[in-house]
Enzyme design. Sequence first.
Site, short mmCIF file in Angstrom:
data_model
loop_
_atom_site.label_atom_id
_atom_site.label_comp_id
_atom_site.label_asym_id
_atom_site.label_seq_id
_atom_site.Cartn_x
_atom_site.Cartn_y
_atom_site.Cartn_z
N HIS A 128 31.84 -80.49 -2.51
CA HIS A 128 33.23 -79.69 -1.82
C HIS A 128 33.72 -80.94 -0.47
O HIS A 128 34.68 -81.46 -0.48
CB HIS A 128 33.48 -79.09 -0.47
CG HIS A 128 34.30 -77.94 -0.91
ND1 HIS A 128 35.83 -78.45 -0.79
CD2 HIS A 128 34.72 -76.96 -0.69
CE1 HIS A 128 36.87 -77.43 -0.45
NE2 HIS A 128 36.24 -77.21 -1.26
N HIS A 177 54.06 -62.70 5.41
CA HIS A 177 54.82 -63.21 3.84
C HIS A 177 53.57 -62.60 3.32
O HIS A 177 52.48 -61.77 2.80
CB HIS A 177 53.66 -64.02 4.13
CG HIS A 177 53.28 -64.87 2.73
ND1 HIS A 177 54.25 -66.47 2.08
CD2 HIS A 177 52.27 -64.71 1.76
CE1 HIS A 177 53.52 -66.50 1.89
NE2 HIS A 177 52.65 -65.96 1.01
N ASP A 204 43.38 -78.30 -21.09
CA ASP A 204 43.07 -77.89 -22.08
C ASP A 204 43.04 -79.69 -23.21
O ASP A 204 43.65 -80.24 -22.78
CB ASP A 204 44.84 -77.83 -23.02
CG ASP A 204 44.60 -77.86 -24.92
OD1 ASP A 204 43.38 -78.10 -25.15
OD2 ASP A 204 45.51 -77.76 -25.86
N LYS A 264 53.39 -54.42 -2.99
CA LYS A 264 53.92 -54.78 -1.74
C LYS A 264 55.35 -53.99 -1.59
O LYS A 264 55.65 -54.26 0.13
CB LYS A 264 54.90 -55.96 -3.06
CG LYS A 264 54.02 -57.51 -2.88
CD LYS A 264 54.72 -59.00 -3.38
CE LYS A 264 55.00 -58.97 -4.78
NZ LYS A 264 55.45 -60.01 -5.71
#
Length: 778
Positions: free
Chosen positions: A164, A265, A395, A253
């Site tokens: 990372h 948010h 893909d 929500k």
Amino acid sequence: MVTVLEHCRVAPPPGTVPEKSFPLTLFDLPWLPFPSMQRLLFYQFPHPKSHFIDTLIPKLKNSASLTLKHFFPLAGNLIIPPDSSKPEIRYVDGNSVSLTFAESTRDFNYLTENHPRNVDEFHHLVPQMPQVTNVMDTLLVPLLALQVTLFPNSGICFGYTFHHAAADGGSFIRFLKSWASITKFGGDEEWLAGGSFQPLFARTVSNDPNGIETSLWRQVREIKFGEGPVQCLPSNPDRATFVMDRANAQRLKKMVLARIQTQLHVSTFTVTCAYVWVCMVKSCAAIGEEVAEEEEPEGLVCVADCRSCFKPPIPENYFGNCLTACFVTAKSSQLVREEGFLTAAELIGEAISRRPQNEDEVLKGLETWLLKLGMKLKRLSSVAGSPRLCVYDTDFGWGRPKKTEIISTDVTGTAISINERRDSEGDVEIDFNFLTENHPRNADEFHHLVPQMPLVTNVLDTILVPLLALQVTLFPNSGICFGYTFHHAAADGGSFIRFLKSWASITKLGGDEEWLAGGSLQPLFARTVSIDPNGIETSLWRQMREIKIDEGPVQCLPSNPVRATFVMDRNAQRLKNLVSAQTQTQLHVSTFTVTCAFVWVCIMKSGAAIGEEVAEEDEPEGWACVADCRSCFEPPISENYFGNCLTACFVTAKSSQLVRGEGFLTAAELIGEAISKRPHSEDEVLKSLEKLLKLGIMKLKRLTCVPGSPRLRVYDTDFGWGRPKKTEIISMDVKGTGTAICINECRDSEGDVEIGLCFPKIQMDAFATIFYDGLKNL
């Protein structure tokens, strides 16, 4: 389980890239001590091994080399000097990436479903990162390892492990999609012509006027390389994927917006994280896991890309880390209460709303990020992945992945992986591992372990019916399974378990001499152990011969069945105390009685909870078990008599009696009374036999029966490798008029019992909630 077909090293084409170094930035440094990121992508690939070796392996080697030409730092190493100098990523000519090609014998479809699967099934698909090397006290740390695993004629899996500190998830997915595109097009010309941005590695995209980088490095260098957040695998962990669809996310929500006045948010990501976080905390409490004290904080952290916060914005194709953290804490008591979801949604929504919006805020946030991530919390839940990465668009030429899994979530606390859903725009997949060895498993996974009984044959109109079939199945390097199918007309469960234990003992001792010398009684097959003065046998046969040999109670498999095991532990004593205190009559109040009563009522309630058609209020529900009656005769029938010698305990109750508040006490009283009144003499046994046939043909709305018994001591069956790890009665998957409850002794805890069930997944989930909530409220 996995066979390595080829291991190689892949490098950029010779002479195509310069030697170069890139110092770690203030965004990279916090990730230095963290575990490597690991992900799997599964693709359908219906081709044989020969095609994979001859065609695909050469193609993937070539495309990987071309991709590394553009992402060459990944072929290099992270250099950590012995002094206080800042680490850097360095590529020199000859550096390369480990690439492994392998073949797996596991079931591709099993691994790519959403149901719980043991995490160990996935680890062999993830490449091992090459070892860190030490050159003159300077550490050289590889950044990337790749593995491609074939499931012949069904699928292929791409796995990667990367450090990372080299880049964030968005950067690495860009590398992965580039490799996929170059593979698909057969070269990098069309990839470049298609508008794909080549990665930008410049480490001068942001300023550091306040010297935050120096401060961060001072903190990070105190952590020895290889340490960082404590890593541990949970006990018997499973992976499962759940879906938050658009409709339910919208309902959540609306609920948040209607109940919370502040400007938050409120996105699908917000409500999904909040809902899953609360469910995880509640589930830990439900299984009795040690939880945080009421005032001790639970933590949740997620990260967000902050390239757009800078002026000018850091380019989208910048290859490195550029993340800011959203970190929230809440008291355990706040999350488990009824308003827990709204509390979590408000906290997460507020944290996301207040995330850094400009360069100064981003840099200030970095000063405290490492400290927050290192907080000593009782439990820290982290969110890996993001629907915005669009991983399902990767893909390689065979279409979109069937499934993707983030494997690095198996370590460090509790991690939730969130991805976009493969086939439904706006839905998200939620993936995490959880503890339990008895969790719901697809019933079909067990059926291939059970032997098929040979076919019935007809010789001159005489039917010959086989009595027994055996199967032994190896799980290479891990376990073995003994399966049997036998005809109940030949013997009862106690007789057959005696056969099974005898086979085990003779196997263990290497012959039957020591088995006989050890005092084991040889089976008694004489059919003259009891008399029939009233001609009941004739009456029974008259009824039985009307039933064709392949008929009997109607059998059907439930829809999408799963098997699960629950344990009745010390709560059995609480249930017994409850019955004894509130029921005045003299009952048989045993662990078996209260377990059967409690489970029967939970089954009834779970059926109602999922909208299953139930009996009319006055229509009877049935419950039945059988008991050995050898001791009822004078003299007693020998313990080693091999055959059937059972009597039935049978009760009925109205549906309305069982689902009401006093339902458990009603069921316990009925079952306890039936067991107390079971036959105790030869005459009573013979009279009760007439009822036993009626039990199989009664037209009840639902009949719950109990195969198995703790008294059989199945876990004492030792073939020489110790006690079984698990036992399952598979015949309960095929049900007639109702439901079967399998009850065995608990393997590792004397006095506790295991309860095996097979239901559709939706009912199993409802049952688990009702079962654990009921015990919790005792």
